[in-house]
Design a protein around this motif. Structure first.
Motif, PDB file in Angstrom:
ATOM      1  N   ASP A 101       0.824  -1.209   0.000  1.00  0.00           N
ATOM      2  CA  ASP A 101       0.000   0.000   0.000  1.00  0.00           C
ATOM      3  C   ASP A 101       0.861   1.264   0.000  1.00  0.00           C
ATOM      4  OD1 ASP A 101      -1.629   2.076   2.070  1.00  0.00           O
ATOM      5  OD2 ASP A 101      -2.752   1.247   0.383  1.00  0.00           O
ATOM      6  N   ARG A 105       0.754   3.998  -2.665  1.00  0.00           N
ATOM      7  CA  ARG A 105       0.347   5.323  -2.218  1.00  0.00           C
ATOM      8  C   ARG A 105       1.254   6.395  -2.790  1.00  0.00           C
ATOM      9  NH1 ARG A 105       0.741   4.487   2.716  1.00  0.00           N
ATOM     10  NH2 ARG A 105       2.692   5.586   3.174  1.00  0.00           N
ATOM     11  N   GLU A 109      -0.206   9.230  -5.053  1.00  0.00           N
ATOM     12  CA  GLU A 109      -0.144  10.648  -4.702  1.00  0.00           C
ATOM     13  C   GLU A 109       0.520  11.464  -5.803  1.00  0.00           C
ATOM     14  OE1 GLU A 109       0.140  10.147   0.156  1.00  0.00           O
ATOM     15  OE2 GLU A 109       1.886  10.799  -1.019  1.00  0.00           O
TER      16      GLU A 109
END
Length: 922
Positions: A101, A105, A109
């Motif tokens: 994750d 992430r 982002e």
């Protein structure tokens, strides 16, 4: 049919099955009510609900927490044991999920930020679109804000007008119709009567003659009023018939905008005084608004209402007295005293309304009955007294009532005789032990007593010494009472004493306080700075006292003695300067400059024997001093003792034997016309000091004056070989070649000189001069541009560049020069000359002043200023320039040096050389 009906009723009355859920077959979720289950009946179980959902094709809802609690698992792993390995495996899987994750992430982002930036670039916010315009609003001026037009109708739609129509009465139409008609028939009644008669109710006739007379009378009354003699009242008016039209210009006509502002302000103030009637500033502001609007009656009405609402506010009463006339103001202030009897301002205003001195005294004494502790009232009362005795009596009563007022004590001491004043100050000191003003006043009183003519010298000295004792004792007692004034405060008090004419008290304060709060290693710098600051403010006595104290602490500092001597030379007398120098050489006998200053002052006073005596003492203290030997030679030569001067030079060459003494010996022989002796002296000197360039210069100039160009060329060449960095030698050699008619060789020498001395503006200026004198103006401009590239901050070259420009472009060229070298005196002088050419006299004078302040050693600048004053200044201006130039004693400048060192001008004073240079300038 009856049977079926009976069975149906029997079915409905039967109890429901245990697993029955109402509406579950139609897709509704089952529910039970309290009436269904009774007090202890449960609803359908989870298995029943799951079976019903399975029949409808729905998936059962699973509780996600059932897989998280190992003690309460059910399903695939129900009933198994949750061990440590299982827990460790779960933690590993959880860590793997977190890592995955995190990686996703970061990418997610980055992608979201890119998408957001792209979206904002395509569709920016309104705030971002106008951010640059908002920043530009900070530079908008008030006038631009006011000139912004009002926003009109931006919808571009025509607004419908509310057009209304009205029925016009017939009487209006008939009246308009008959307005422009002419009567072409006479009235029948007038024809029957036999004449014209004005119809009226009373039957009287109109007398047009009387109407004309009345009109003329009114007009004459108005003319009489304008001319200043009113026949109606018999009093002369203040209207000036000649300046009547001019006075109309001073009448303030309020515009519509001002009237609107006044109306809005009136509404605001009206709301203010109604909402807060006890707020006195609101009433005052409202009254002043009406006064500004010219409605004095309304203003007085408002302020009277304010007095009723705020009777304890002295400002309201004072404003009311101001708005009314003198008589009404007295009544108002009388009422004010009833409410604010302790207000000093009210009583003073009431006294100001009185024009009689007795009435003023009566008011002030009444005020003192109400407010006996007001210092201001006592002072005003004393000021009204015409005799010193009455004022003294009042002040004696005042200090009894207010013993802590230092002002009243000092005023009483000033009115008393010296003996009684001392007693008064002693009482004041006991009453107010924390006041330094009383101690200073005691010192000043003692100083005044010492200056009385009947005092003897011994008594005078004793009383002056007592001043120091009083101030020192006062500083000590103030410290005991925890009154700690700073050094700066004491220095200000000293300057105040000097300003009031008490120099000895000023000196005593400096002695007692100048060393306070100063570190031992910083004393010299601190005191020197204090003296300079006091001198810059014009407090010469304070500066003198500070330097005197510093000299007592540091008697062996040459710089302090020199500064004290400069102070006396600038602001003191010749006697005070001589006294300082005499003390200075006693403490610092090796300071040659102090001996020379002392001898020069004696010589300027025309006391030649005293000057010789001073130099003899200087010889004893400094037997090998070059400056003292040369000063003695100059003294004898200036007074015609040439033989003595020559002997002194011979002795100086034996005792001191310096290169400057040998040079002065050669110059002395040259001035006396003995060129052969001068050349012999130079030959000996060159053997001793071959690196001294001035010897070669003098030798070459002597040969050139004799017409021996070859010998002069050899002397300059030898000097250049020994001293290639001396610019003056190169210039003299170039001028020799130019005087011999060899301009090409002069250019070559200057080229070699610039290679040996890069960055020398004097060499570039000489090269420009060679080109100008040989007729090559274009080549001179080229050389000048090259020189400015190599020496961009040279004031000499920029000055030449300015004058080479045509007249219209000189100002812009001077602006460029000031940007490159703003503090160069030559550029400042050039700008002053430009103002001179433009007939801007005051500006030219200011720039000449600025030039000589930057460098007072440039004689050419002084000469230009004198030439300017000779053309546009007064006699006083000219003498001021000459006086300041003589005090500065300049030694440099192209024309100044050439004329000052010319043999024909030997022995001429600074004033004479200044006149010669001013006459030479073009």
């Amino acid at each position: 049919m009856a049977t079926n009906k009976t069975n149906k009723l029997a079915f409905l009355s039967m109890p429901a099955p245990a697993s029955y859920v109402a509406g579950l077959g139609r897709g509704a979720s089952g529910f039970t009510t309290r009436s269904d289950i009774g007090p202890a009946r449960e609803g359908p179980s989870a298995e029943v609900i799951a079976e019903a959902q399975a029949r409808r094709g729905e998936e059962p809802d699973y509780d996600p927490d059932q897989f998280q609690d190992p003690d309460n698992e059910y399903g695939l792993f129900a009933g198994t044991t949750y061990e440590a390995d299982d827990e460790e495996a779960d933690k590993i899987y959880e860590q793997v999920d977190q890592n995955m994750d995190a990686r996703r992430r970061i990418r997610r982002e980055v992608r979201e930020n890119l998408e957001l930036a792209k979206h904002r670039a395509e569709r920016p916010k309104i705030q971002q679109q106008f951010s640059d315009l908002k920043r530009g609003l900070s530079a908008v001026t008030d006038e631009e804000w006011e000139n912004i037009p009002e926003v009109g109708n931006l919808t571009r739609k025509k607004r419908k007008r509310d057009e209304r129509s009205f029925v016009v009465p017939d009487s209006v139409l008939v009246g308009d119709r008959s307005r422009g008609e002419y009567e072409n028939a006479l009235d029948a009644r007038q024809q029957e009567a036999g004449g014209f008669e004005t119809p009226a109710e009373n039957g009287t006739l109109t007398n047009f003659v009387e109407m004309g007379q009345a009109r003329d009378k009114i007009l004459s009354l108005k003319l009489d009023q304008v001319s200043g003699t009113s026949t109606a009242s018999g009093l002369a008016t203040s209207v000036d018939p000649k300046g009547y039209l001019t006075s109309l210009d001073s009448v303030i006509l309020k515009t519509d905008a001002e009237i609107g502002d006044i109306k809005r302000a009136r509404m605001l103030f009206d709301s203010l005084v109604k909402s807060n009637p006890k707020h006195s500033p609101g009433w005052i502001a409202a009254a002043r608004l009406e006064e500004h609007a010219g409605r004095m009656v309304a203003a007085r009405k408002l302020i009277n209402a304010g007095c009723e609402q705020c009777p304890k506010s002295e400002d309201v009463w004072l404003e009311a007295s101001r708005l009314h006339n003198n008589d009404d103001a007295k009544v108002i202030l009388a009422n004010a005293v009833q409410h604010v009897g302790q207000s000093v301002k009210i009583w003073l205003a009431a006294a100001d309304l009185e024009h009689d001195i007795k009435a003023k005294k009566r008011v002030l004494r009444k005020a003192l009955e109400h407010i006996p502790n007001s210092v201001r009232l006592w002072k005003e009362t004393v000021n009204l007294e015409s005799s010193a005795a009455d004022a003294r009596i009042i002040l004696q009563r005042a200090v009894e009532v207010i013993p802590l007022s230092v002002e009243l004590w000092l005023a009483l001491a000033r009115l008393e005789t010296p003996d009684k004043a001392q007693a008064v100050l002693n009482k004041a000191r006991k009453a107010v032990p924390t006041s330094h003003e009383i101690w200073i006043a005691a010192g000043r009183l003692m100083e005044q007593q010492a200056t009385l003519p009947e005092r003897s010298e011994e008594e005078r000295n004793k009383e002056l010494d007592a001043v120091d004792t009083i101030i020192e004792r006062g500083v000590r007692n103030l410290r005991q009472h925890q009154v700690l004034l700073t050094r700066e405060q004491w220095l200000k008090e000293a300057e105040k004493c000097e300003e009031d004419g008490s120099p000895r008290t000023c000196e005593a304060i400096i002695k007692a306080t100048v060393a306070m709060d100063v570190e031992e290693e910083d004393r010299l710098d601190t005191w020197t700075g204090d003296a300079e600051a006091a001198e810059s403010r014009g407090r010469i006595g304070t500066a003198r006292a500070i330097l005197a104290y510093a000299l007592r602490v540091f008697p062996d500092k040459r710089s302090l003695w020199r500064r004290a001597a400069d102070l006396e030379r600038t602001h003191g007398t010749r006697d005070s300067l001589v006294a300082i120098l005499e003390r200075a050489v006693h403490h610092v006998p090796q300071a040659e400059v102090l001996w020379l200053m002392w001898a020069k002052e004696k010589w300027l006073a025309r006391d030649v024997p005293a000057a010789r005596e001073v130099l003899e003492k200087a010889f004893v203290a400094n037997p090998e001093s070059e400056q003292i030997w040369l000063a003695a030679v100059k003294l004898e030569a200036e007074n015609g003792e040439l033989g003595v001067a020559r002997e002194l030079l011979v002795r100086a060459r034996t005792v001191a034997d310096t290169q400057r003494i040998w040079m002065k010996s050669a110059v002395f022989e040259r001035q006396q016309g003995k060129l052969s002796t001068a050349l012999e002296t130079l030959e000996i000197a060159l053997k001793k000091y071959p690196k001294f360039a001035k010897l070669y210069m003098i030798q070459g100039q002597i040969h050139q004056s004799q017409g021996k160009y070859a010998a002069a060329r050899a002397s300059f060449a030898a000097g250049i070989k020994q001293c290639p960095k001396d610019v003056t030698l190169w210039i003299l050699s170039s001028r020799l070649e130019e005087a011999d008619g060899k301009s090409i060789k002069a250019r070559a020498l200057l080229d070699k000189a610039r290679l040996a001395n890069p960055g020398s503006d004097l060499l570039w200026a000489e090269a420009i001069g060679v080109e100008e004198r040989s007729g090559g103006a274009a080549q001179a401009k080229t050389v000048l541009s090259r020189g400015l590239q190599e020496c961009p901050s040279s004031g000499l070259l920029w000055s030449m560049a300015i004058w080479q420009e045509p007249r219209p472009t000189r100002k812009s060229r001077s602006a460029d020069a000031l940007r490159k070298a703003a503090d160069d005196p030559l550029i400042i002088c050039t700008v002053a000359r430009l103002f001179w050419n433009e007939r801007k006299i005051e500006k030219a004078r200011q720039w000449f002043e600025r030039a000589v302040k930057i460098n007072p050693d440039l004689g050419d600048v002084w000469a230009w200023w004198l030439k300017f004053e000779r053309q546009h200044g007064t006699r006083e201006h000219q003498e001021e320039v000459i006086k300041r130039c003589v005090a500065a004693e300049p030694h440099h400048g192209q024309i100044w040096q050439a004329l000052a060192k010319d043999m024909e001008n030997t022995g001429k004073s600074t004033r004479d050389v200044l006149e010669l240079v001013a006459a030479e300038l073009k």
